[in-house]
Scaffold this active site. Structure first.
Site, PDB file in Angstrom:
ATOM      1  N   SER A  98     -11.500  -0.657  -0.133  1.00 10.19           N
ATOM      2  CA  SER A  98     -10.144  -0.712   0.415  1.00 10.19           C
ATOM      3  C   SER A  98     -10.138  -1.230   1.835  1.00 10.19           C
ATOM      4  CB  SER A  98      -9.508   0.682   0.402  1.00 10.19           C
ATOM      5  OG  SER A  98      -8.916   0.964  -0.825  1.00 10.19           O
TER       6      SER A  98
ATOM      7  N   HIS B 214      -3.656   6.148   3.684  1.00  8.61           N
ATOM      8  CA  HIS B 214      -4.370   4.949   3.249  1.00  8.61           C
ATOM      9  C   HIS B 214      -3.794   3.657   3.834  1.00  8.61           C
ATOM     10  CE1 HIS B 214      -5.831   1.953   0.193  1.00  8.61           C
ATOM     11  NE2 HIS B 214      -6.916   2.700   0.255  1.00  8.61           N
TER      12      HIS B 214
ATOM     13  N   ASP C 294       0.834  -1.198   0.000  1.00  7.22           N
ATOM     14  CA  ASP C 294       0.000   0.000   0.000  1.00  7.22           C
ATOM     15  C   ASP C 294       0.875   1.258   0.000  1.00  7.22           C
ATOM     16  OD1 ASP C 294      -2.290   1.874   0.898  1.00  7.22           O
ATOM     17  OD2 ASP C 294      -3.274  -0.075   0.874  1.00  7.22           O
TER      18      ASP C 294
END
Length: 393
Positions: A339, A181, A149
């Protein structure tokens, strides 16, 4: 790793490019001037070609013995086409831009809910929620979960010393300049209060920059790193979560995902947030990946943003997640997206392994699919009616 075998192979590629018919001249790299436009390409060899290597043409080796064999480099389109015609070349693909799979909508929270609603839901078959998250005592202990990520705030309280830096593959990345994120995803997979597998080992594999941008070549290099760690390390219990993707199909990336599962590594990926067929994106369209769609927080209806279709393997909550932020070691936010559905599944795979032992990716996926059936509503175009459920203690 510099190897004479690949330098020889690469030299052969140049010679073949030079030998293309006169009707279509194809200059070698040496013949290109500095003004020739070059793009980054992914080159994957057949298995019998061993060990790709770097040389002074900026080749990046991502070969793993017995798995992926290839490299990335900057070529002209014409030269890349010539390389693609080589006998031992499996595929050549121009890299594609990737982006984190999350709607950019979030709000901050200052207090924790124990458990959070999304975590609360996955340990029971049906609503109403019982206000508890019950899970095996092993809680993922002894299992490595690789978060491919945008980087992780390793010192966050949610990780209580279990998060370690693996390696960075993104372009122009700075170690401490990370996008939120990856940290949020890691906390949902394995955070101590907001995650599913609360004792798992968390390994940070960075493929996106601080803006959440990257490329398929970076993702493939990151996956190759995980394969190498899995094959050469003592711990053979490995799970990957990859909540990033490209809004088109990448055969190179899907090929790399297959190499991951062929190596015995389990991988959960986000279905995507474009409200379209997940088969149109990568790695959501990779056959051996566990592709995860999203449902609402107050019902089991598919969300308005979730991708769908036959490439989706399972659904999990995807709205209003409470997870770790990056402003401080006790920063939290609320976010939505597939996600964050995906790391719930990755964390559940970790729980299954720590409780009952490891299995092949196919067998463990079959176990995962022994989930709650028939509760998801609003399904479209061949989507499975399967909702995530964690193993009982």
């Amino acid at each position: 790793m510099l190897t004479s075998s690949l330098i020889k192979i690469f030299s052969i590629v140049v010679l073949v490019a030079l030998s293309v018919s006169a009707q279509r001249e194809c200059p070698s790299i040496q013949a290109e001037d500095n003004n020739t436009e070059k793009k980054r390409f992914i080159v994957i060899f057949d298995k019998e070609v061993k060990n790709a290597a770097e040389d002074h043409y900026e080749m990046m080796d991502f070969s793993i013995d017995g798995s992926i064999q290839g490299y990335t480099s900057y070529f002209t389109t014409e030269f890349a086409e010539a390389v693609g015609k080589m006998k031992n070349v499996k595929l050549v693909e121009e890299e594609k831009k990737i982006k984190e799979n999350a709607p950019q909508r979030f709000s901050r929270r200052t207090e924790d809910d124990d458990p959070t609603p999304n975590i609360d839901h996955i340990d029971q078959a049906k609503r109403p929620l019982d206000g508890k998250f019950i899970y095996p005592d092993s809680a993922g202990e002894g299992v490595n979960i690789f978060i491919v990520d945008s980087g992780i705030l390793l010192t966050h309280d949610e990780f209580n010393g279990r998060a370690k830096f693996g390696r960075s593959f993104c372009q122009d990345c700075k170690r401490d300049d990370i996008d939120i994120h990856g940290t949020f995803v890691a906390s949902i997979a394995a955070g101590k209060t907001v995650g599913a597998a609360r004792k798992a080992n968390i390994i940070d594999v960075r493929v996106l920059n601080a803006k959440g941008d990257g490329a398929t070549a970076d993702m493939i290099e990151g996956l190759s790193f995980v394969i190498d760690q899995h094959k050469n390390g003592k711990n053979k219990n490995s799970v990957i979560n990859m909540s990033v993707g490209v809004h088109e199909v990448s055969q190179a990336l899907n090929h790399a995902v297959k190499e991951v599962t062929d190596a015995g590594i389990h991988i959960a990926v986000a279905a995507g947030n474009d409200s379209q067929d997940a088969c149109k994106e990568s790695p959501a369209s990779a056959i051996s990946a566990i592709t995860v769609g999203a449902t609402e927080s107050k019902s089991d209806a598919i969300t308005d943003f979730s991708n769908f279709g036959k490439c989706v393997a399972i659904f999990a909550p995807g709205r209003n997640f409470f997870g770790a932020g990056v402003n401080s070691n006790n920063d939290y936010l609320v976010r939505s997206g597939t996600s964050f559905s995906s790391p719930l599944v990755a964390g559940t795979l970790v729980l299954l392994i720590s409780k009952s032992g490891n299995k092949s990716p196919v067998a463990l996926t079959d176990d995962l699919k022994l989930s709650t059936k028939g509760v998801v509503t609003g399904l479209k175009k061949g989507s499975p009616n399967k909702f995530l459920r964690t193993p009982a203690p």
